[in-house]
Design a protein around this motif. Structure first.
Motif, PDB file in Angstrom:
ATOM      1  N   SER A  98       0.799  -1.071  -0.169  1.00 33.82           N
ATOM      2  CA  SER A  98      -0.174  -0.121   0.013  1.00 33.82           C
ATOM      3  C   SER A  98       0.762   1.278  -0.067  1.00 33.82           C
TER       4      SER A  98
ATOM      5  N   PRO B 185       3.696   3.644  -1.648  1.00 31.78           N
ATOM      6  CA  PRO B 185       4.118   3.918  -3.060  1.00 31.78           C
ATOM      7  C   PRO B 185       5.584   3.452  -3.042  1.00 31.78           C
ATOM      8  N   ASP B 186       6.126   3.040  -4.140  1.00 34.89           N
ATOM      9  CA  ASP B 186       7.606   2.226  -4.492  1.00 34.89           C
ATOM     10  C   ASP B 186       8.452   3.120  -3.849  1.00 34.89           C
ATOM     11  N   LYS B 187       8.423   4.557  -4.242  1.00 32.94           N
ATOM     12  CA  LYS B 187       9.592   5.512  -3.964  1.00 32.94           C
ATOM     13  C   LYS B 187       9.586   5.596  -2.404  1.00 32.94           C
ATOM     14  N   GLU B 188       8.705   5.520  -1.699  1.00 32.04           N
ATOM     15  CA  GLU B 188       8.397   5.699  -0.301  1.00 32.04           C
ATOM     16  C   GLU B 188       8.900   4.506   0.469  1.00 32.04           C
ATOM     17  N   ARG B 189       8.973   3.461  -0.134  1.00 34.32           N
ATOM     18  CA  ARG B 189       9.439   2.037   0.698  1.00 34.32           C
ATOM     19  C   ARG B 189      10.901   2.158   1.092  1.00 34.32           C
TER      20      ARG B 189
END
Length: 374
Positions: free
Chosen positions: A338, A340-344
């Motif tokens: 859930s 976003p990719d860049k916020e992982r």
């Protein structure tokens, strides 16, 4: 003016000796020892290097003044020197600036990551963990979180952002959570550190990542190509990148070992029975410790953050084995999905879990523990 240039030459020779000592201490069979070495880059040494570069800059300006400006030198050589001096001074200035630019990086490979480690890797307790000191309060239930850099909070500037610290807050005042995360740790090492920890747990949380099988894979000769840092450098460029901050920073902004290379290694390791069985044998030491303490045990499987399903598929045999041993396997995939990719991840050069991912892990783990009355 000639005498001024001669004295500058003498000073350059002396500075050259200092240069070799500061930047190539191994040539003198010297090593700098300080708290946090070699992961951390000591501030006092960087300040000393800064003063060194300032002295070099002053000497360069002095030679330029007496050798070109004051002597009114003309011709091709004078023109080349006039153009080269500003360039050299700018490079020296940038080298100084990048001595103080922190940037987290997987494995503490870069100089910028060593600066980051020096600045943010705290607090360190008496046992060497990035955690609080052991409490004398024996009325609380004790939770031990054991794992690698994901547990330790690599890339997170504050320990408050880690899932272990968030978990402690969610469980309430009746619990105390100790973090035994160590960067680079594997299952075998984690079992040893659990047994050595002076407080016996009521709950064990094993944080698992697909590379936990790496040591066993290497021991069983599973090939991992291109994983050595700086392996793609040759000749003088190698020493330049290894010893100086500006070229080192630039080097680590570029792509190197691809994920596919490491993925092939992981896939091969988990599908080779000899490797998998040896790895499960290491895990059995942790399960045996759980049995000896009567603790309840949970395992949090953190997947490759951009390849969730793939890594879960690789580690499924381990998850199944742990469940058979009565370990609660906590799946955090949906919580991570859930986000976003860049916020992982914590940054461009660091694929460790971000504060958002740590929050999702803490929420899921607290939910599972409360459901099972812990």
């Amino acid at each position: 003016m000639m005498s001024k240039l001669v004295t500058s030459l003498v000073r350059f020779i002396l500075l050259g000796v200092v240069f070799v000592f500061l930047f190539y201490p191994e040539r003198f069979h010297v090593s700098f020892s300080y708290p946090g070495a070699p992961q951390a880059d000591n501030l006092a040494i960087r300040i000393t290097k800064t003063f060194f570069w300032l002295l070099v800059s002053l000497e360069i300006l002095r030679v330029f003044y007496y050798g070109v400006v004051k002597s009114k030198a003309k011709g091709l050589l004078a023109n080349v020197v006039t153009l080269a001096i500003p360039l050299v001074l700018v490079l020296i200035l940038l080298e100084i600036v990048f001595m103080y630019v922190p940037q987290s990086h997987e494995g503490v490979l870069s100089k910028a990551s060593q600066i980051w480690w020096y600045k943010y890797w705290k607090p360190i307790n008496q046992l060497g963990y990035r955690d609080k000191e052991i409490s004398s309060d024996t009325t609380k239930k004790t939770v031990l979180v054991i794992g690698d850099s994901f547990s330790a909070g690599h890339g997170l500037k504050s320990v408050d952002e880690r899932f272990s610290d968030r978990l402690e807050k969610q469980l309430g005042p009746g619990y105390i959570v100790y973090n035994l995360g160590v960067s680079g740790s594997d299952t075998r090492d984690e079992a040893k550190r659990l047994r050595a920890f002076p407080v016996k747990p009521d709950v064990i949380v094993l944080q698992y990542f697909p590379n936990d099988i790496e040591r066993v894979g290497r021991e069983k000769n599973v090939p991992l190509v291109g994983a050595e840092p700086y392996a793609d450098l040759h000749g003088p460029l190698t020493t330049l990148v290894k010893h100086f901050y500006l070229p080192n920073f630039i080097y680590w902004q570029l792509p190197h070992t691809s994920f596919n290379t490491f993925e092939d290694f992981v896939k091969k390791s988990y599908t080779t029975p000899d490797v998998l069985n040896a790895h499960l044998n290491d895990l059995s030491d942790i399960v045996a410790y759980r049995d000896s303490t009567g603790a309840r045990m949970y395992t949090v499987f953190i997947p490759f953050l951009f390849h969730l399903e793939k890594s879960n598929g690789y580690t499924k045999p381990v998850a199944d084995w742990l469940q058979q041993k009565g370990v609660h396997v906590v799946d955090v995939t949906e919580g991570i999905r859930s986000i976003p990719d860049k916020e992982r991840v914590v940054g461009k050069n660091d694929g460790h879990a971000s504060a958002s991912v740590n929050a999702a892990i803490a929420d899921r783990l607290a939910q599972e523990m409360k459901k099972t009355n812990h």
